[in-house]
Design an enzyme around this catalytic site. Structure first.
Site, PDB file in Angstrom:
ATOM      1  N   GLU A 158       1.131  -1.474   0.198  1.00 50.50           N
ATOM      2  CA  GLU A 158       0.009  -0.007  -0.285  1.00 50.50           C
ATOM      3  C   GLU A 158       0.780   1.021  -0.265  1.00 50.50           C
ATOM      4  O   GLU A 158       0.273   2.539   0.329  1.00 50.50           O
ATOM      5  CB  GLU A 158      -0.951   0.073   0.752  1.00 50.50           C
ATOM      6  CG  GLU A 158      -1.388  -1.131   0.759  1.00 50.50           C
ATOM      7  CD  GLU A 158      -3.524  -0.404   1.383  1.00 50.50           C
ATOM      8  OE1 GLU A 158      -4.424   0.758   1.519  1.00 50.50           O
ATOM      9  OE2 GLU A 158      -4.415  -1.842   1.051  1.00 50.50           O
TER      10      GLU A 158
HETATM   11  N1  CAA Z   1      -6.393  12.116  -3.682  1.00 48.01           N
HETATM   12  C1  CAA Z   1      -6.799  12.559  -4.438  1.00 48.01           C
HETATM   13  N2  CAA Z   1      -5.511  12.295  -6.214  1.00 48.01           N
HETATM   14  C2  CAA Z   1      -4.632  12.013  -5.784  1.00 48.01           C
HETATM   15  C3  CAA Z   1      -4.196  11.803  -4.818  1.00 48.01           C
HETATM   16  C4  CAA Z   1      -4.276  11.937  -3.219  1.00 48.01           C
HETATM   17  N3  CAA Z   1      -4.380  11.602  -2.213  1.00 48.01           N
HETATM   18  N4  CAA Z   1      -2.601  11.760  -5.079  1.00 48.01           N
HETATM   19  C5  CAA Z   1      -2.952  12.048  -6.554  1.00 48.01           C
HETATM   20  N5  CAA Z   1      -3.794  12.477  -6.901  1.00 48.01           N
HETATM   21  C6  CAA Z   1      -3.924  12.806  -7.984  1.00 48.01           C
HETATM   22  C7  CAA Z   1      -3.121  14.280  -8.527  1.00 48.01           C
HETATM   23  O1  CAA Z   1      -3.707  15.462  -7.955  1.00 48.01           O
HETATM   24  C8  CAA Z   1      -2.436  13.987 -10.038  1.00 48.01           C
HETATM   25  O2  CAA Z   1      -4.133  14.769 -10.841  1.00 48.01           O
HETATM   26  P1  CAA Z   1      -4.080  15.775 -12.056  1.00 48.01           P
HETATM   27  O3  CAA Z   1      -2.965  14.773 -12.868  1.00 48.01           O
HETATM   28  O4  CAA Z   1      -5.153  15.577 -12.473  1.00 48.01           O
HETATM   29  O5  CAA Z   1      -3.059  16.858 -11.609  1.00 48.01           O
HETATM   30  C9  CAA Z   1      -2.424  13.394 -10.286  1.00 48.01           C
HETATM   31  O6  CAA Z   1      -3.052  11.728  -9.005  1.00 48.01           O
HETATM   32  C10 CAA Z   1      -1.413  12.175 -10.085  1.00 48.01           C
HETATM   33  O7  CAA Z   1      -0.384  12.479  -9.028  1.00 48.01           O
HETATM   34  P2  CAA Z   1       1.105  12.824  -9.011  1.00 48.01           P
HETATM   35  O8  CAA Z   1       1.597  14.018  -9.912  1.00 48.01           O
HETATM   36  O9  CAA Z   1       1.795  13.181  -7.143  1.00 48.01           O
HETATM   37  O10 CAA Z   1       1.693  11.414  -9.267  1.00 48.01           O
HETATM   38  P3  CAA Z   1       2.841  10.475  -8.566  1.00 48.01           P
HETATM   39  O11 CAA Z   1       3.333   9.702 -10.734  1.00 48.01           O
HETATM   40  O12 CAA Z   1       4.073  12.237  -8.531  1.00 48.01           O
HETATM   41  O13 CAA Z   1       2.627   9.721  -7.550  1.00 48.01           O
HETATM   42  C11 CAA Z   1       2.529   8.813  -6.078  1.00 48.01           C
HETATM   43  C12 CAA Z   1       2.129   9.868  -6.918  1.00 48.01           C
HETATM   44  C13 CAA Z   1       2.607   8.989  -4.383  1.00 48.01           C
HETATM   45  C14 CAA Z   1       3.832   7.983  -5.834  1.00 48.01           C
HETATM   46  C15 CAA Z   1       1.915   7.118  -6.632  1.00 48.01           C
HETATM   47  O14 CAA Z   1       2.444   6.808  -7.509  1.00 48.01           O
HETATM   48  C16 CAA Z   1       1.730   6.121  -4.852  1.00 48.01           C
HETATM   49  O15 CAA Z   1       1.245   6.030  -4.268  1.00 48.01           O
HETATM   50  N6  CAA Z   1       2.679   5.352  -5.121  1.00 48.01           N
HETATM   51  C17 CAA Z   1       2.986   4.201  -4.544  1.00 48.01           C
HETATM   52  C18 CAA Z   1       1.987   2.992  -5.343  1.00 48.01           C
HETATM   53  C19 CAA Z   1       1.184   2.104  -4.361  1.00 48.01           C
HETATM   54  O16 CAA Z   1       0.729   2.997  -3.136  1.00 48.01           O
HETATM   55  N7  CAA Z   1       0.075   0.963  -4.634  1.00 48.01           N
HETATM   56  C20 CAA Z   1       0.063   0.021  -3.531  1.00 48.01           C
HETATM   57  C21 CAA Z   1      -1.050  -1.345  -4.734  1.00 48.01           C
HETATM   58  S1  CAA Z   1      -2.027  -1.745  -3.103  1.00 48.01           S
HETATM   59  C22 CAA Z   1      -1.478  -2.475  -2.448  1.00 48.01           C
HETATM   60  O17 CAA Z   1      -0.132  -2.680  -1.560  1.00 48.01           O
HETATM   61  C23 CAA Z   1      -2.918  -3.571  -1.492  1.00 48.01           C
HETATM   62  C24 CAA Z   1      -2.076  -4.626  -0.879  1.00 48.01           C
HETATM   63  O18 CAA Z   1      -1.386  -5.681  -1.042  1.00 48.01           O
HETATM   64  C25 CAA Z   1      -2.508  -4.667   0.715  1.00 48.01           C
END
Ligand code: CAA
Length: 381
Positions: A363
């Site tokens: 996550e």
């Molecule tokens: N809420 C709403 N929108 C959001 C947001 C949030 N918390 N965070 C980002 N966004 C939106 C941004 O506003 C942006 O929107 P626009 O294009 O309209 O402006 C878009 O998403 C892209 O955001 P970023 O530019 O911040 O994107 P990024 O490429 O820099 O990535 C990141 C951000 C936080 C690194 C993201 O890629 C991330 O969370 N990575 C980790 C992936 C992850 O958590 N995977 C989990 C897999 S599920 C799992 O693990 C389940 C399990 O088995 C237990």
């Protein structure tokens, strides 16, 4: 901040705690040993309403609040982290997508099934080359009349092979980055969809982690969740809540390790006295207990914000980072305090330590949580 829990929250916690201690805990070592998905326990949890705790009653759930749901994950994880993640993924990122972003028809069709546990939910975002960099997913969805045709693969999918419906993220508009991703509800029996390799993991045995493959999988347009291009935003908003759930899982594991270490150091004697009477051991126990308490506050605070509908992105990441790092530290110290007995399977602490490790990774790794926190810093907080 006021964490006075309501009577309803306390009653719910006691119900889940009793079930976890009486039904799950006695089976936890066996689940770890066999690595078999504990379908019978999951079924019982469904019968008792635990798989639909925060789902509104009109859709077959219990209608509990988010804090109560987090306490349920904590209590289940105290007994078995594997069942904790089965519950957390099923609910936070398997059922909430439909509750928050689904049409009324999608809610009517899926939520009663999910809330009762007749089907299990799952979340499919991660791919072999898109883990932390989730925008880089390549699974493709192309519209074909009343269907989308999906092609690609997912990895590390929790509840894979057990789920009846998967919340799947695919690219509908390449070149648009985050705004080119769309969410689909993929039924397990969809033509062209299949579950691949089941992973053998260091810990969290019993929780299924699988590859998924889409080979011209035909998904009806009515199974699209939200509009085209909204998928990444949906994923991020779901993970804001999901991360609090993983934090609660870490808290549950850490509490279990602390309790085990405390009990052991009270009964184990060396050099003529209880281990717990040595100051060096007391310092370790005190540090473990303080971290657990701090983690509890961060988790409940983030949960409270989520419940109020406030933006909790930063607080969710802080809770996830701190509670899961705490789980790793406290379980490692618990193994140390058990000495040689901590390293063998006669005692549960080595399982706690193996289970804790993944909470720092999934996550969103704890490095990604730091990225999120840093991006949300403001002056004068
Ligand atoms: N809420 C709403 N929108 C959001 C947001 C949030 N918390 N965070 C980002 N966004 C939106 C941004 O506003 C942006 O929107 P626009 O294009 O309209 O402006 C878009 O998403 C892209 O955001 P970023 O530019 O911040 O994107 P990024 O490429 O820099 O990535 C990141 C951000 C936080 C690194 C993201 O890629 C991330 O969370 N990575 C980790 C992936 C992850 O958590 N995977 C989990 C897999 S599920 C799992 O693990 C389940 C399990 O088995 C237990």
């Amino acid at each position: 901040m006021d964490f006075n829990l309501s009577i309803e929250q306390l009653e719910m916690r006691n119900l889940v705690r009793n079930f976890a201690r009486e039904v799950i805990a006695p089976r936890a070592a066996e689940i770890d040993e066999t690595d078999e998905f504990p379908r019978d326990i999951v079924r019982q949890m469904g019968d008792l309403g635990m798989l639909g705790l925060p789902i509104p009653e009109q859709y077959g759930g219990v209608g509990a609040d988010f804090v109560a749901y987090m306490m349920a994950i904590e209590e289940i994880s105290y007994a078995s982290a594997a069942l904790g993640v089965i519950l957390a993924v099923h609910t936070s990122v398997g059922s909430f997508p439909i509750l928050y972003f689904g049409t009324e028809a999608q809610k009517q069709r899926y939520l009663p099934e999910l809330a009762s546990g007749r089907i299990i939910g799952a979340f499919a975002l991660t791919e072999a080359d898109a883990g932390s960099d989730a925008v880089a997913i390549r699974t493709r969805a192309v519209r074909d009349g009343d269907f989308y045709i999906l092609n690609g693969s997912k990895v590390f999918i929790t509840n894979g092979g057990e789920a009846g419906v998967y919340c799947v993220f695919a690219v509908t508009n390449p070149g648009r980055g985050a705004r080119g991703i769309t969410t689909f509800l993929v039924d397990a029996d969809t033509q062209g969809f299949r579950v691949g390799k089941k992973e053998k993991k260091m810990g969290l045995h019993g929780s299924a982690t699988c590859e998924l493959h889409f080979d011209d999988a035909r998904v009806p347009v009515k199974n699209r969740l939200g509009e085209e291009g909204q998928g990444f935003s949906i994923a991020m908003r779901l993970l804001d809540g999901g991360r609090v759930g993983i934090a609660a899982q870490g808290l549950g594991i850490a509490r279990a390790a602390l309790d085990a270490a405390y009990a052991y150091t009270r009964q184990r004697k060396q050099f003529g006295q209880e281990l717990a009477q040595f100051q060096g051991v007391q310092f370790m126990l005190a540090d473990m207990a303080t971290k657990v308490e701090a983690a509890r506050w961060l988790v409940y605070h983030a949960a409270q914000l989520r419940q109020e509908g406030a933006d909790c992105t930063r607080e969710a990441s802080m809770a996830k980072l701190f509670a899961t790092d705490t789980a790793m530290q406290v379980t490692t110290d618990a193994v140390q305090l058990f000495g040689g007995y901590g390293y063998i399977k006669d005692y549960p602490v080595e399982r706690y330590m193996r289970d804790a490790k993944i909470t720092q990774i999934y996550e969103g790794s704890n490095q990604i949580q730091r990225v999120v926190i840093a991006r949300h810093l403001q002056p004068n907080q």
